[in-house]
Design a protein around this motif. Structure first.
Motif, PDB file in Angstrom:
ATOM      1  N   LEU A 271       0.970  -1.336   0.104  1.00  0.00           N
ATOM      2  CA  LEU A 271       0.073  -0.056   0.024  1.00  0.00           C
ATOM      3  C   LEU A 271       0.809   1.185  -0.060  1.00  0.00           C
ATOM      4  CD1 LEU A 271      -2.829  -0.789   2.540  1.00  0.00           C
ATOM      5  CD2 LEU A 271      -3.021  -0.669  -0.016  1.00  0.00           C
TER       6      LEU A 271
ATOM      7  N   LYS B 257       0.728  -6.994  -6.123  1.00  0.00           N
ATOM      8  CA  LYS B 257      -0.547  -6.307  -5.780  1.00  0.00           C
ATOM      9  C   LYS B 257      -0.179  -4.882  -5.134  1.00  0.00           C
ATOM     10  CE  LYS B 257      -3.431  -9.437  -6.685  1.00  0.00           C
ATOM     11  NZ  LYS B 257      -4.240  -9.416  -8.026  1.00  0.00           N
ATOM     12  N   LYS B 258      -0.771  -3.832  -5.449  1.00  0.00           N
ATOM     13  CA  LYS B 258      -0.617  -2.486  -4.866  1.00  0.00           C
ATOM     14  C   LYS B 258      -1.918  -1.596  -4.887  1.00  0.00           C
ATOM     15  CE  LYS B 258       0.341  -2.328  -9.727  1.00  0.00           C
ATOM     16  NZ  LYS B 258       0.976  -3.732 -10.176  1.00  0.00           N
ATOM     17  N   GLY B 259      -1.909  -0.844  -3.891  1.00  0.00           N
ATOM     18  CA  GLY B 259      -3.067  -0.032  -3.498  1.00  0.00           C
ATOM     19  C   GLY B 259      -2.735   1.259  -3.072  1.00  0.00           C
ATOM     20  N   TYR B 260      -3.644   2.266  -2.841  1.00  0.00           N
ATOM     21  CA  TYR B 260      -3.279   3.565  -2.239  1.00  0.00           C
ATOM     22  C   TYR B 260      -3.893   3.357  -0.714  1.00  0.00           C
ATOM     23  CZ  TYR B 260      -4.025   8.249  -0.824  1.00  0.00           C
ATOM     24  OH  TYR B 260      -4.025   9.610  -0.112  1.00  0.00           O
ATOM     25  N   HIS B 261      -3.263   4.246  -0.040  1.00  0.00           N
ATOM     26  CA  HIS B 261      -3.814   4.616   1.397  1.00  0.00           C
ATOM     27  C   HIS B 261      -3.550   5.867   1.562  1.00  0.00           C
ATOM     28  CE1 HIS B 261       0.171   4.386   3.613  1.00  0.00           C
ATOM     29  NE2 HIS B 261       0.295   3.701   2.635  1.00  0.00           N
TER      30      HIS B 261
ATOM     31  N   LEU C 141      -5.459   3.118  -8.506  1.00  0.00           N
ATOM     32  CA  LEU C 141      -4.639   2.748  -7.372  1.00  0.00           C
ATOM     33  C   LEU C 141      -5.541   3.139  -6.219  1.00  0.00           C
ATOM     34  CD1 LEU C 141      -1.684   1.814  -6.792  1.00  0.00           C
ATOM     35  CD2 LEU C 141      -1.154   3.976  -6.377  1.00  0.00           C
TER      36      LEU C 141
ATOM     37  N   ALA D  99      -8.008  -0.921  -7.422  1.00  0.00           N
ATOM     38  CA  ALA D  99      -6.761  -1.412  -6.781  1.00  0.00           C
ATOM     39  C   ALA D  99      -6.710  -2.036  -5.513  1.00  0.00           C
ATOM     40  CB  ALA D  99      -5.465  -0.816  -7.213  1.00  0.00           C
ATOM     41  N   ASN D 100      -7.465  -1.354  -4.624  1.00  0.00           N
ATOM     42  CA  ASN D 100      -7.685  -1.927  -3.239  1.00  0.00           C
ATOM     43  C   ASN D 100      -8.466  -3.087  -2.815  1.00  0.00           C
ATOM     44  OD1 ASN D 100      -5.861   0.148  -1.871  1.00  0.00           O
ATOM     45  ND2 ASN D 100      -7.275   1.785  -2.777  1.00  0.00           N
ATOM     46  N   LYS D 101      -9.431  -3.658  -3.818  1.00  0.00           N
ATOM     47  CA  LYS D 101     -10.380  -4.452  -3.423  1.00  0.00           C
ATOM     48  C   LYS D 101      -9.437  -5.812  -2.789  1.00  0.00           C
ATOM     49  CE  LYS D 101     -11.061  -5.813  -8.188  1.00  0.00           C
ATOM     50  NZ  LYS D 101     -12.204  -5.927  -9.221  1.00  0.00           N
TER      51      LYS D 101
ATOM     52  N   GLY E 145     -14.989  -1.699  -6.432  1.00  0.00           N
ATOM     53  CA  GLY E 145     -13.883  -1.008  -6.905  1.00  0.00           C
ATOM     54  C   GLY E 145     -13.720  -0.661  -8.564  1.00  0.00           C
TER      55      GLY E 145
END
Length: 181
Positions: A72, A97-101, A144, A148-150, A159
Motif C-alpha cells: 500500500l 498487488k498494490k493499492g493506495y492508502h 490505485l 486496486a484496493n479490493k 472497485g
C-alpha cells in the motif's frame, strides 16, 4: 512487533498481517522475515501487506510478489528532497498487488487530494520535485485509490463498474481529469 516468532504465529492462525516500512532497511528486514516464515508456512493466500515503502527497489518487489505480499502506497506531499516517495511508476509496471492508502508515512492521515497531487505531479506541496520519474497519470492514480484496493480488503466484487460488482458512487464538484493540479 513480534519479529519472526510473531509472524509465524500470525501465519499459523491464518490471519492477514500488515506492517509499515519507513525506509529501505526496514522494508528489507520485513521482507526477509516474511521469507523465513513463508518457507515454513506458506503465506501466499493470506494477503499480507507492507505499507508506505518510500524506498522499494524492484528486487524487493520481486521477492514480496513471489510470496503473494501486496504493498500500500501513499507518501509525503510534505516531504523534501528527491526520490523520497514510493517508486509508483515501477510498481504500476510490476505484477505485485498494490493499492493506495492515505496514511502519510508519519502515521498521520493525509488528505488524499494532497497525496494525489504529489503522485500525479511528482512534487511536494512546496512545488519541489520529489519523485524523480516515478509519478503516475490521473487515471493510474484513480485506479490505485479505487479498484486496486479490493484485493487488500478481501472484497473482490468492488472497485470497478462491471457486472456482478457492488458499486459506490462519489459525486465531485469538479471533473477530476480536468481540474488544475
Amino acid at each position: 512487533g513480534g519479529g519472526v516468532d510473531g509472524l509465524r504465529a500470525i501465519a499459523q492462525a491464518g490471519w492477514q498481517a500488515e506492517d509499515h516500512a519507513l525506509n529501505l532497511n526496514g522494508v528489507t528486514t520485513l521482507i526477509a522475515n516474511r521469507e523465513i516464515v513463508n518457507k515454513e508456512i506458506p503465506i501466499g493466500n493470506l494477503r499480507w501487506v507492507i505499507s508506505h515503502i518510500p524506498e522499494f527497489p524492484k528486487e524487493l518487489a520481486d521477492r514480496a510478489n513471489a510470496m503473494g505480499i501486496g504493498v500500500l502506497v501513499g507518501w509525503g506531499p510534505l516531504r523534501t528532497g528527491t526520490n523520497v516517495g514510493p517508486p509508483y511508476r515501477m510498481l504500476m509496471n510490476h505484477p505485485i498487488k498494490k493499492g493506495y492508502h492515505s496514511d502519510g508515512g508519519d502515521i498521520t492521515l493525509i488528505n488524499p487530494w494532497l497525496n494525489f497531487y504529489t503522485i500525479i505531479t511528482g512534487q511536494n506541496l512546496a512545488g519541489q520535485p520529489i519523485l524523480g520519474e516515478q509519478n503516475l497519470t490521473r487515471q493510474e492514480t484513480l485506479w490505485l485509490a479505487t479498484a486496486a484496493n479490493k484485493w487488500f480488503i478481501w472484497e473482490d466484487d468492488i472497485g470497478s463498474i462491471e457486472v456482478g460488482n457492488h458499486g459506490d458512487l462519489v459525486v465531485l464538484d469538479r471533473d477530476y481529469f480536468t481540474v488544475p493540479d
